[in-house]
Motif scaffolding. Structure first.
Motif, PDB file in Angstrom:
ATOM      1  N   CYS A   1      45.470  53.883  31.815  1.00  0.00           N
ATOM      2  CA  CYS A   1      45.554  52.596  32.497  1.00  0.00           C
ATOM      3  C   CYS A   1      45.211  52.734  33.978  1.00  0.00           C
ATOM      4  N   GLY A   2      45.536  53.864  34.582  1.00  0.00           N
ATOM      5  CA  GLY A   2      45.259  54.071  36.000  1.00  0.00           C
ATOM      6  C   GLY A   2      43.780  53.988  36.326  1.00  0.00           C
ATOM      7  N   ASP A   3      42.933  54.570  35.472  1.00  0.00           N
ATOM      8  CA  ASP A   3      41.487  54.510  35.680  1.00  0.00           C
ATOM      9  C   ASP A   3      40.970  53.080  35.534  1.00  0.00           C
ATOM     10  N   ILE A   4      41.512  52.375  34.572  1.00  0.00           N
ATOM     11  CA  ILE A   4      41.102  50.988  34.352  1.00  0.00           C
ATOM     12  C   ILE A   4      41.592  50.121  35.507  1.00  0.00           C
ATOM     13  N   GLN A   5      42.808  50.388  35.986  1.00  0.00           N
ATOM     14  CA  GLN A   5      43.324  49.656  37.138  1.00  0.00           C
ATOM     15  C   GLN A   5      42.439  49.880  38.354  1.00  0.00           C
ATOM     16  N   GLU A   6      42.003  51.107  38.570  1.00  0.00           N
ATOM     17  CA  GLU A   6      41.136  51.424  39.705  1.00  0.00           C
ATOM     18  C   GLU A   6      39.838  50.614  39.642  1.00  0.00           C
ATOM     19  N   ALA A   7      39.251  50.529  38.459  1.00  0.00           N
ATOM     20  CA  ALA A   7      38.028  49.738  38.284  1.00  0.00           C
ATOM     21  C   ALA A   7      38.301  48.263  38.556  1.00  0.00           C
ATOM     22  N   ALA A   8      39.432  47.765  38.072  1.00  0.00           N
ATOM     23  CA  ALA A   8      39.789  46.354  38.295  1.00  0.00           C
ATOM     24  C   ALA A   8      40.031  46.082  39.774  1.00  0.00           C
ATOM     25  N   LEU A   9      40.682  47.004  40.467  1.00  0.00           N
ATOM     26  CA  LEU A   9      40.952  46.811  41.896  1.00  0.00           C
ATOM     27  C   LEU A   9      39.667  46.865  42.715  1.00  0.00           C
ATOM     28  N   ARG A  10      38.710  47.709  42.320  1.00  0.00           N
ATOM     29  CA  ARG A  10      37.402  47.721  42.998  1.00  0.00           C
ATOM     30  C   ARG A  10      36.728  46.365  42.822  1.00  0.00           C
ATOM     31  N   HIS A  11      36.801  45.839  41.614  1.00  0.00           N
ATOM     32  CA  HIS A  11      36.195  44.531  41.348  1.00  0.00           C
ATOM     33  C   HIS A  11      36.898  43.440  42.153  1.00  0.00           C
ATOM     34  N   LEU A  12      38.209  43.509  42.232  1.00  0.00           N
ATOM     35  CA  LEU A  12      38.976  42.543  43.015  1.00  0.00           C
ATOM     36  C   LEU A  12      38.555  42.582  44.477  1.00  0.00           C
ATOM     37  N   GLU A  13      38.341  43.770  45.013  1.00  0.00           N
ATOM     38  CA  GLU A  13      37.895  43.902  46.409  1.00  0.00           C
ATOM     39  C   GLU A  13      36.519  43.263  46.594  1.00  0.00           C
ATOM     40  N   ASP A  14      35.625  43.450  45.618  1.00  0.00           N
ATOM     41  CA  ASP A  14      34.310  42.796  45.679  1.00  0.00           C
ATOM     42  C   ASP A  14      34.456  41.280  45.678  1.00  0.00           C
ATOM     43  N   ILE A  15      35.344  40.768  44.833  1.00  0.00           N
ATOM     44  CA  ILE A  15      35.578  39.318  44.765  1.00  0.00           C
ATOM     45  C   ILE A  15      36.088  38.813  46.112  1.00  0.00           C
ATOM     46  N   ARG A  16      37.035  39.525  46.689  1.00  0.00           N
ATOM     47  CA  ARG A  16      37.575  39.108  47.992  1.00  0.00           C
ATOM     48  C   ARG A  16      36.496  39.115  49.069  1.00  0.00           C
ATOM     49  N   GLY A  17      35.598  40.082  49.016  1.00  0.00           N
ATOM     50  CA  GLY A  17      34.482  40.115  49.959  1.00  0.00           C
ATOM     51  C   GLY A  17      33.568  38.914  49.782  1.00  0.00           C
ATOM     52  N   LYS A  18      33.299  38.561  48.525  1.00  0.00           N
ATOM     53  CA  LYS A  18      32.456  37.389  48.252  1.00  0.00           C
ATOM     54  C   LYS A  18      33.139  36.108  48.715  1.00  0.00           C
ATOM     55  N   ILE A  19      34.443  36.023  48.514  1.00  0.00           N
ATOM     56  CA  ILE A  19      35.189  34.846  48.975  1.00  0.00           C
ATOM     57  C   ILE A  19      35.085  34.730  50.487  1.00  0.00           C
ATOM     58  N   ALA A  20      35.247  35.849  51.190  1.00  0.00           N
ATOM     59  CA  ALA A  20      35.131  35.830  52.664  1.00  0.00           C
ATOM     60  C   ALA A  20      33.735  35.380  53.084  1.00  0.00           C
ATOM     61  N   ASP A  21      32.703  35.868  52.387  1.00  0.00           N
ATOM     62  CA  ASP A  21      31.333  35.446  52.689  1.00  0.00           C
ATOM     63  C   ASP A  21      31.153  33.950  52.436  1.00  0.00           C
TER      64      ASP A  21
END
Length: 138
Positions: free
Chosen positions: A82-102
């Motif tokens: 689950c930790g590896d999958i969580q890491e991938a999900a958190l990377r994606h979440l960071e990308d989403i937050r960057g897009k929201i800021a843009d």
């Protein structure tokens, strides 16, 4: 034990709520394994295909790219935790937050520019001016 109920592409499309052409696309790009074919040449999908397709659809609904979904599937099939999958999900979440800021920055710029516009038959248009500027970042 996995129950194997075979179904055609139309049935799979309805059950997984995915367009038939989307199913074919996911097969072409390797996200969905090609199913066996009937003696008549029709694709014969199993419940495993349906479950995987639902996983792909839900991942797309959350904004994961095809490559990110491929990575998630590799993690799942490779027995990663689950930790590896969580890491991938958190990377994606960071990308989403960057897009929201843009998007928020773009919305502010457009709102400020539109507020300066007089509208009507005015010869000068701040919206066209900002769209025409070459060296100024939005």
């Amino acid at each position: 034990m996995t129950h194997r109920r075979e179904q055609g592409i139309g049935s799979l499309s309805r059950l997984a709520e995915v367009n038939i052409e989307t199913i074919r696309y996911y097969e072409r790009v390797g996200l969905l394994p090609s199913p066996p074919r009937t003696p008549g040449g029709h694709r014969s999908y199993s419940d495993d295909h349906r479950r995987r397709l639902v996983f792909i659809r839900r991942s797309r609904e959350l904004g994961f790219t095809v490559d990110e979904i491929r990575n998630l599937l590799d993690l799942v099939e490779g027995g990663h935790g689950c930790g590896d999958i969580q890491e991938a999900a958190l990377r994606h979440l960071e990308d989403i937050r960057g897009k929201i800021a843009d998007l928020e920055r773009m919305a502010r710029t457009l709102a400020e520019t539109a507020a300066r516009c007089e509208g009507g038959d005015a010869p000068e248009c701040p919206i066209l001016d900002i769209l025409s500027e070459e060296d100024k970042p939005l």
